[in-house]
Design a protein around this motif. Structure first.
Motif, mmCIF file in Angstrom:
data_model
loop_
_atom_site.group_PDB
_atom_site.id
_atom_site.type_symbol
_atom_site.label_atom_id
_atom_site.label_comp_id
_atom_site.label_asym_id
_atom_site.label_seq_id
_atom_site.Cartn_x
_atom_site.Cartn_y
_atom_site.Cartn_z
ATOM 1 N N ASP A 46 -11.023 -2.143 15.798
ATOM 2 C CA ASP A 46 -12.306 -2.834 15.788
ATOM 3 C C ASP A 46 -12.633 -3.436 14.434
ATOM 4 O OD1 ASP A 46 -12.706 -2.298 18.404
ATOM 5 O OD2 ASP A 46 -13.877 -0.478 18.065
ATOM 6 N N ASP A 49 -12.748 -7.108 14.399
ATOM 7 C CA ASP A 49 -13.704 -7.800 15.248
ATOM 8 C C ASP A 49 -14.593 -8.738 14.451
ATOM 9 O OD1 ASP A 49 -12.728 -6.660 17.473
ATOM 10 O OD2 ASP A 49 -14.337 -5.207 17.750
ATOM 11 N N ASP A 54 -19.635 -11.718 17.726
ATOM 12 C CA ASP A 54 -19.893 -11.327 19.111
ATOM 13 C C ASP A 54 -20.353 -12.539 19.912
ATOM 14 O OD1 ASP A 54 -19.162 -8.767 18.616
ATOM 15 O OD2 ASP A 54 -21.199 -7.972 18.485
ATOM 16 N N GLY A 56 -22.157 -14.112 23.338
ATOM 17 C CA GLY A 56 -23.114 -13.743 24.369
ATOM 18 C C GLY A 56 -24.225 -14.767 24.496
ATOM 19 N N ASN A 78 -20.905 -12.106 27.891
ATOM 20 C CA ASN A 78 -20.953 -11.114 26.821
ATOM 21 C C ASN A 78 -19.558 -10.585 26.519
ATOM 22 O OD1 ASN A 78 -23.588 -10.458 25.667
ATOM 23 N ND2 ASN A 78 -24.195 -10.023 27.776
ATOM 24 N N TYR A 79 -19.104 -10.771 25.269
ATOM 25 C CA TYR A 79 -17.823 -10.210 24.824
ATOM 26 C C TYR A 79 -18.006 -9.633 23.428
ATOM 27 C CZ TYR A 79 -15.564 -12.680 28.683
ATOM 28 O OH TYR A 79 -15.197 -13.120 29.929
ATOM 29 N N THR A 80 -17.564 -8.396 23.247
ATOM 30 C CA THR A 80 -17.705 -7.753 21.943
ATOM 31 C C THR A 80 -16.377 -7.277 21.354
ATOM 32 O OG1 THR A 80 -18.164 -5.627 23.025
ATOM 33 C CG2 THR A 80 -20.068 -6.990 22.410
ATOM 34 N N THR A 81 -15.361 -7.096 22.184
ATOM 35 C CA THR A 81 -14.074 -6.638 21.651
ATOM 36 C C THR A 81 -13.232 -7.838 21.222
ATOM 37 O OG1 THR A 81 -12.865 -6.693 23.764
ATOM 38 C CG2 THR A 81 -14.126 -4.690 23.243
ATOM 39 N N GLN A 82 -12.371 -7.592 20.247
ATOM 40 C CA GLN A 82 -11.541 -8.657 19.714
ATOM 41 C C GLN A 82 -10.668 -9.299 20.794
ATOM 42 O OE1 GLN A 82 -11.816 -9.858 16.830
ATOM 43 N NE2 GLN A 82 -9.943 -10.952 16.313
ATOM 44 N N LYS A 85 -12.737 -11.492 23.201
ATOM 45 C CA LYS A 85 -13.190 -12.717 22.554
ATOM 46 C C LYS A 85 -12.042 -13.706 22.393
ATOM 47 C CE LYS A 85 -15.218 -10.310 19.256
ATOM 48 N NZ LYS A 85 -15.949 -9.968 18.016
ATOM 49 N N ASN A 123 -18.138 -19.491 18.328
ATOM 50 C CA ASN A 123 -19.229 -18.703 18.903
ATOM 51 C C ASN A 123 -19.183 -18.642 20.421
ATOM 52 O OD1 ASN A 123 -20.949 -17.812 16.578
ATOM 53 N ND2 ASN A 123 -20.946 -20.010 16.171
#
Length: 210
Positions: A46, A49, A54, A56, A78-82, A85, A123
């Motif tokens: 992480d 990341d 992030d 979203g 919504n995407y938060t993990t590398q 994304k 983004n």
């Protein structure tokens, strides 16, 4: 007899040295493998990341006060993990490639139309830049979005998020050996520690250059 003992002792010493070399080589190999493994693992943690922000719906919300934004369409997931994304940005790039091949999109490119560039943004959305010196109607924006969304569907993207900007050509003059000048799209300028500078990227579709 003494001669035999010397030979035996010499053989033992040589054997011990060889064993030591083998152990050292083995230890070095293990250390190398351990380092490689740690490097490989660090590439998926992480901690990386931060390279991609992030992604979203909040991105569209943050663009509401941007005076250069004409419209936003579609939805940003919504995407938060590398990994997620990177996969999403890859899909956006595939959508852009498919759009490049669409002859209908060329009808909207400057000087026939108001579009001076399009690309994907880190983004998590596609962006379309309109020349601010030309009027753009809501109908044109809808037509272009439907065209983009159609190609994005082929890249497994539904309700592709698109931001429509009004922008201008890069005003600095660009000359070659023939001292010919022309307007170009803005690019990303980087300056090194020595003061030298260069360009690492340009907006899509510069085929309208004179």
């Amino acid at each position: 007899m003494k001669h035999c003992k010397r030979i035996l002792i010499g053989s033992l010493v040589l054997t011990i040295l060889l064993i030591g070399v083998v152990f050292v080589a083995s230890a070095s190999a293990n250390d190398s493998q351990k380092t490689l493994s740690e490097d490989e693992i660090s590439g998926t943690t992480d901690s990386n990341d931060a390279q991609i922000p992030d992604i979203g719906p909040q991105i569209f919300e943050s663009l509401k006060n941007d005076p250069n934004v004409l419209a936003t369409k579609g939805q940003i997931p919504n995407y938060t993990t590398q990994v997620d994304k990177q996969n999403w940005l890859s899909k956006l790039d595939n959508s852009r490639v498919l759009l490049d091949k669409d002859t209908n999109m060329k009808l909207y490119l400057y000087p026939k139309g108001p579009v001076i560039g399009y690309s994907w943004d880190v983004n998590g959305y596609l962006e379309v830049n309109f020349y601010k010196g030309m009027n753009v109607t809501d109908s044109q924006i809808n037509e272009i979005y439907n065209l983009i969304n159609k190609r994005a569907n082929e890249a497994s993207v539904q309700e592709v998020p698109v931001v429509f900007y009004k922008n201008d050509f890069f005003k600095d003059e660009v000359s070659g050996y023939d001292s010919y000048y022309r307007p170009i799209n803005g690019a990303i300028k980087v300056t090194g520690e020595t003061g030298s500078s260069g360009t690492i990227g340009v907006c899509r579709e510069n085929k309208f250059w004179n």
